[in-house]
Every structure is written in C-alpha cells, then in structure tokens.
Design an enzyme around this catalytic site. Structure first.
Site, PDB file in Angstrom:
ATOM      1  N   ASP A  47       0.858  -1.172   0.000  1.00  0.00           N
ATOM      2  CA  ASP A  47       0.000   0.000   0.000  1.00  0.00           C
ATOM      3  C   ASP A  47       0.902   1.232   0.000  1.00  0.00           C
ATOM      4  O   ASP A  47       2.062   1.160   0.399  1.00  0.00           O
ATOM      5  CB  ASP A  47      -0.898  -0.035   1.238  1.00  0.00           C
ATOM      6  CG  ASP A  47      -2.039   0.967   1.154  1.00  0.00           C
ATOM      7  OD1 ASP A  47      -2.091   1.720   0.178  1.00  0.00           O
ATOM      8  OD2 ASP A  47      -2.863   0.979   2.077  1.00  0.00           O
ATOM      9  N   SER A  48       0.362   2.353  -0.413  1.00  0.00           N
ATOM     10  CA  SER A  48       1.201   3.556  -0.521  1.00  0.00           C
ATOM     11  C   SER A  48       1.392   4.270   0.805  1.00  0.00           C
ATOM     12  O   SER A  48       2.259   5.126   0.929  1.00  0.00           O
ATOM     13  CB  SER A  48       0.565   4.536  -1.509  1.00  0.00           C
ATOM     14  OG  SER A  48      -0.657   5.034  -0.971  1.00  0.00           O
ATOM     15  N   PHE A  73      -3.704   5.724   3.176  1.00  0.00           N
ATOM     16  CA  PHE A  73      -4.756   5.516   4.164  1.00  0.00           C
ATOM     17  C   PHE A  73      -4.242   5.747   5.580  1.00  0.00           C
ATOM     18  O   PHE A  73      -4.944   6.297   6.426  1.00  0.00           O
ATOM     19  CB  PHE A  73      -5.341   4.106   4.049  1.00  0.00           C
ATOM     20  CG  PHE A  73      -6.454   3.851   5.033  1.00  0.00           C
ATOM     21  CD1 PHE A  73      -7.720   4.354   4.799  1.00  0.00           C
ATOM     22  CD2 PHE A  73      -6.224   3.138   6.201  1.00  0.00           C
ATOM     23  CE1 PHE A  73      -8.750   4.139   5.713  1.00  0.00           C
ATOM     24  CE2 PHE A  73      -7.248   2.922   7.120  1.00  0.00           C
ATOM     25  CZ  PHE A  73      -8.514   3.424   6.865  1.00  0.00           C
ATOM     26  N   ASP A 110      -2.363   8.479  -2.819  1.00  0.00           N
ATOM     27  CA  ASP A 110      -3.643   9.132  -3.049  1.00  0.00           C
ATOM     28  C   ASP A 110      -4.114   9.826  -1.785  1.00  0.00           C
ATOM     29  O   ASP A 110      -3.524   9.671  -0.720  1.00  0.00           O
ATOM     30  CB  ASP A 110      -4.690   8.093  -3.492  1.00  0.00           C
ATOM     31  CG  ASP A 110      -4.972   7.070  -2.390  1.00  0.00           C
ATOM     32  OD1 ASP A 110      -4.032   6.695  -1.656  1.00  0.00           O
ATOM     33  OD2 ASP A 110      -6.126   6.640  -2.260  1.00  0.00           O
ATOM     34  N   GLN A 156     -10.902   7.236  -6.361  1.00  0.00           N
ATOM     35  CA  GLN A 156     -11.535   7.857  -5.206  1.00  0.00           C
ATOM     36  C   GLN A 156     -12.863   8.492  -5.655  1.00  0.00           C
ATOM     37  O   GLN A 156     -13.357   8.179  -6.721  1.00  0.00           O
ATOM     38  CB  GLN A 156     -10.589   8.884  -4.584  1.00  0.00           C
ATOM     39  CG  GLN A 156      -9.371   8.277  -3.893  1.00  0.00           C
ATOM     40  CD  GLN A 156      -9.716   7.532  -2.613  1.00  0.00           C
ATOM     41  OE1 GLN A 156     -10.835   7.598  -2.104  1.00  0.00           O
ATOM     42  NE2 GLN A 156      -8.746   6.805  -2.073  1.00  0.00           N
ATOM     43  N   GLY A 186     -11.248   4.562  -0.505  1.00  0.00           N
ATOM     44  CA  GLY A 186     -12.237   5.438   0.089  1.00  0.00           C
ATOM     45  C   GLY A 186     -13.535   4.762   0.466  1.00  0.00           C
ATOM     46  O   GLY A 186     -14.542   5.435   0.719  1.00  0.00           O
ATOM     47  N   ASP A 243      -8.263  -6.980   0.752  1.00  0.00           N
ATOM     48  CA  ASP A 243      -7.369  -7.112   1.906  1.00  0.00           C
ATOM     49  C   ASP A 243      -8.039  -6.477   3.100  1.00  0.00           C
ATOM     50  O   ASP A 243      -8.880  -5.589   2.959  1.00  0.00           O
ATOM     51  CB  ASP A 243      -6.026  -6.416   1.654  1.00  0.00           C
ATOM     52  CG  ASP A 243      -6.107  -4.926   1.953  1.00  0.00           C
ATOM     53  OD1 ASP A 243      -5.619  -4.516   3.023  1.00  0.00           O
ATOM     54  OD2 ASP A 243      -6.691  -4.177   1.144  1.00  0.00           O
ATOM     55  N   CYS A 249     -14.304 -27.265   9.905  1.00  0.00           N
ATOM     56  CA  CYS A 249     -13.042 -26.734   9.399  1.00  0.00           C
ATOM     57  C   CYS A 249     -11.926 -27.756   9.566  1.00  0.00           C
ATOM     58  O   CYS A 249     -11.843 -28.451  10.590  1.00  0.00           O
ATOM     59  CB  CYS A 249     -12.694 -25.442  10.151  1.00  0.00           C
ATOM     60  SG  CYS A 249     -11.150 -24.662   9.625  1.00  0.00           S
TER      61      CYS A 249
END
Length: 378
Positions: free
Chosen positions: A93-94, A97, A147, A190, A217, A267, A305
């Site tokens: 990720d950049s 956020f 962003d 966005q 966003g 994610d 499971c």
C-alpha cells in the site's frame, strides 16, 4: 508489464469474474483475499504457515516500513521478499490511508503530506515521488499510487478537490516509478460516495493506463449498503482486462458481494485483529472463544473446518490460552481466521466455475449470519 490479468470465466448466475493474475513471483487465482503483513510480517504467523493455508499473496505497508526499519535497510537486505523470507507475490500500500488516519497530525498540500510520526512525533513528509522511491526500494510485485482518501461523511467540494489531487498525484507517481518492468503500479479510484465523482476519477485513471486499479475510500465508516451502491457504480468503469482491488474490505459478506460486483482482490486486518481478542469466524457464524460457556467445551473450534487449529485443539484449550494472554492462543485463532477467509475465497472461485455464486451466497449468508441482510459487523 510486470503484472498481467487473465480473465478465465464470468459466472452466468452472478457476473463475478474468475481470473489469474500473473506476477514476477507467481500466479494468483482471483478473486483472492490478501492477508495483511503491515510491518513485513502477518502478525503471529510465519511464512511457512501462510503457505500451509494457501495464502497466494500478502500485503505490506509503505508508511510503516518507511518509519521502521526504513526502506533503505530493506533494499540493502535484497528487497522485501528476501528480508521477510516470502517468495510469493507481495503488494505494498502507498501509506495514503495511514496518513489519512492521522487526521490530527497531518497537513495536505499540492506537493504532498506533512505529518508527525505516530511512533515518536517526528515531523516527516511524503510526496508522490518520495512514496515511489520507497516502494521501488521495497520491491513488491504490486505497488499502489499515493492518493488522498476522503473521510466519510465529506462535503462534495472537499471530495471534488480530493479527486483532482489524487489524479495529479497519480500522474506524478507514474512519472516517478522507476521499475515498471518488475513492479506494477496500480492507480486508486476515489470519489467518496458521489457516483459522478467516482466516474470522473475512474475515467481519469483509466486514461493513465495503469496495469490495475484499486478502489479506495470505501469501508471508512459508511453504511455497508452505501459501500455496495458505490462499488456497483465504480467497477463497470474499470477495464475488463485489468485487476480490480477493493482496499481494506474483509468481512465474509463483503468478500462475496464484492466478488459479485466484479472485484478481484481484497485485503483487511479484520481476521488478524479480531483473532487477538478471541473472536473467530466459523461455519456457524462469529464465535467469541473467551466466553465462559466454552470453559468445558472439548470439541474443535469449528467442526466443519480442517485447519491446523481445528484439527488439533479444543475450544476449552483455546479459551484458556486467550484468557491467560498466551501468545500461542493468538497464533491459533489467527491461523484459523485467515484460513477461514482464504478457504471462503476458494469456495467463491469454485462457485464461479460452476455458475452458482448467488446460490452459494444465499447458503453461506443463511448459515453464517442467519440472514441474507446481516446486521452484524462480521
């Protein structure tokens, strides 16, 4: 390009996509959930355990790795794959956020974002060019553009300016990206909850011709119905031939509905975060293992499971570990939750192959939530 998306099939019943994402470190089957390894580790899990549960790709965070240990050190170690001993695909990720989350500690300008470290209060600055340099040094297969993530709710004028700034930053990111042959740079759409601004953002970024697109966003506090409405508007605007990544979403219902709405990648920290509080996802719904009613329950966490946790340990033992703050308990609940979501996506992919995803959704929602329109958060 470093990354290539191959569309395999579209579900006749739901319109969901089955695909393959080819990267320098392997091919990913989509739709896929990506475990989050914020600081070059998925909390409490080893790379071997992640491979054992068939994690195909993991996510790490530029902001956190920039703060510590520093991207220069990671590059010196041979890049993120070598540093963390993970030979499968990685997405970074950049940090946009995370900076957005520091609303009281940051100042946004045309040039970038000035903020204070949440670790020690040090004044720092990130620009699109700086972020690209960090992500190039980390060496992930997929890197996200820098962003601005608008909050919810937000006035239209604020979101208009945010969309314009995100576009200008995206152009700068593309120009500053130094390794497009081995690292794919995704743009991020966005626009808040405004359909026309989502359309504007998508059209602008598609014109820049990124190899993939994030949808940002969302899942920032808005009602889930509004998130789905916005997603339904956004995904058709993105190229069929490229992957679509819904950022920060990981509840079971949202993974299925997001897939139906055309998303390929997801994610979220949800499965690992709630596991550390003793909350687990099971075939019968959410189960809080620390509750007293499990004190003498010697059955498996989830009888349906077959993960390592459920094959080997009882609810009573897990409750004891969580109540005693034992790390092993956190590891076991984390393993199970990640396995549960990865297995859910495997079932989603199979349902797409068999053109029955809407039927699967109905069956899953009824069993997990007891309703097709759940009020539970996860």
């Amino acid at each position: 390009m470093a990354v290539r998306y191959e569309l395999i099939k579209v579900c006749k019943q739901s319109g969901a996509r089955l695909g393959k994402l080819h990267t320098p470190h392997g091919t990913i089957e989509t739709p896929i959930f990506m475990p989050v390894g914020t600081q070059a580790t998925v909390k409490t899990m080893s790379p071997e355990e992640l491979k054992g549960m068939e994690a195909q790709i993991i996510l790490s965070n530029t902001y956190h790795l920039f703060l510590r240990p520093g991207h220069e050190l990671v590059a010196e170690a041979g890049g993120l794959h070598t540093f963390m001993n993970w030979d499968r695909p990685i997405l970074t990720d950049s940090g946009g956020f995370q900076v957005f989350s520091l609303s009281n500690l940051r100042k946004i300008s045309e040039e970038g974002v000035e903020f204070r470290s949440h670790l020690n209060g040090e004044k720092l600055f990130l620009s699109p060019e700086k972020v690209m340099g960090i992500e190039n040094a980390l060496g992930a297969d997929i890197m996200m553009a820098f962003d601005e993530c608008a909050p919810y709710p937000a006035e239209r004028k604020y979101v208009e300016d945010s969309v314009a700034l995100t576009y200008r930053w995206a152009k700068r990111c593309k120009e500053a990206h130094k390794r497009p042959d081995v690292q794919a740079l995704f743009g991020i759409v966005q626009g808040g909850m405004y359909a026309d601004l989502r359309k504007q953002s998508a059209e602008q970024l598609v014109e820049l011709d990124f190899p993939g697109y994030g949808i940002g966003g969302l899942s920032v506090g808005e009602p889930k119905e509004l998130m789905y409405e916005t997603l339904e508007v956004t995904t058709p605007l993105l190229p069929v031939s490229k992957p679509r990544y819904l950022m920060g979403v990981g509840s079971p219902d949202a993974l299925i509905q997001g897939s139906i709405l055309g998303v390929d990648m997801f994610d979220c920290v949800l499965p690992t975060r709630i596991a550390r509080n003793g909350t687990t996802m099971t075939s019968e719904g959410r189960l809080v293992i620390r509750n007293a009613k499990f004190t003498r329950d010697f059955g498996p966490l989830d009888p349906a499971c077959d993960c390592y946790t459920c094959r080997n340990y009882s609810r009573a033992y897990l409750r004891h570990l969580i109540k005693a703050d034992e790390t092993f308990g956190l590891r076991l609940t984390t393993y199970h939750n990640l396995y549960f979501l990865l297995n859910l996506m495997k079932q989603v992919r199979q349902a797409i192959r068999e053109d029955r995803l809407l039927d699967f959704q109905k069956e899953f929602m009824t069993q997990y939530y007891g309703s097709l329109h759940p009020t539970k958060a996860f």
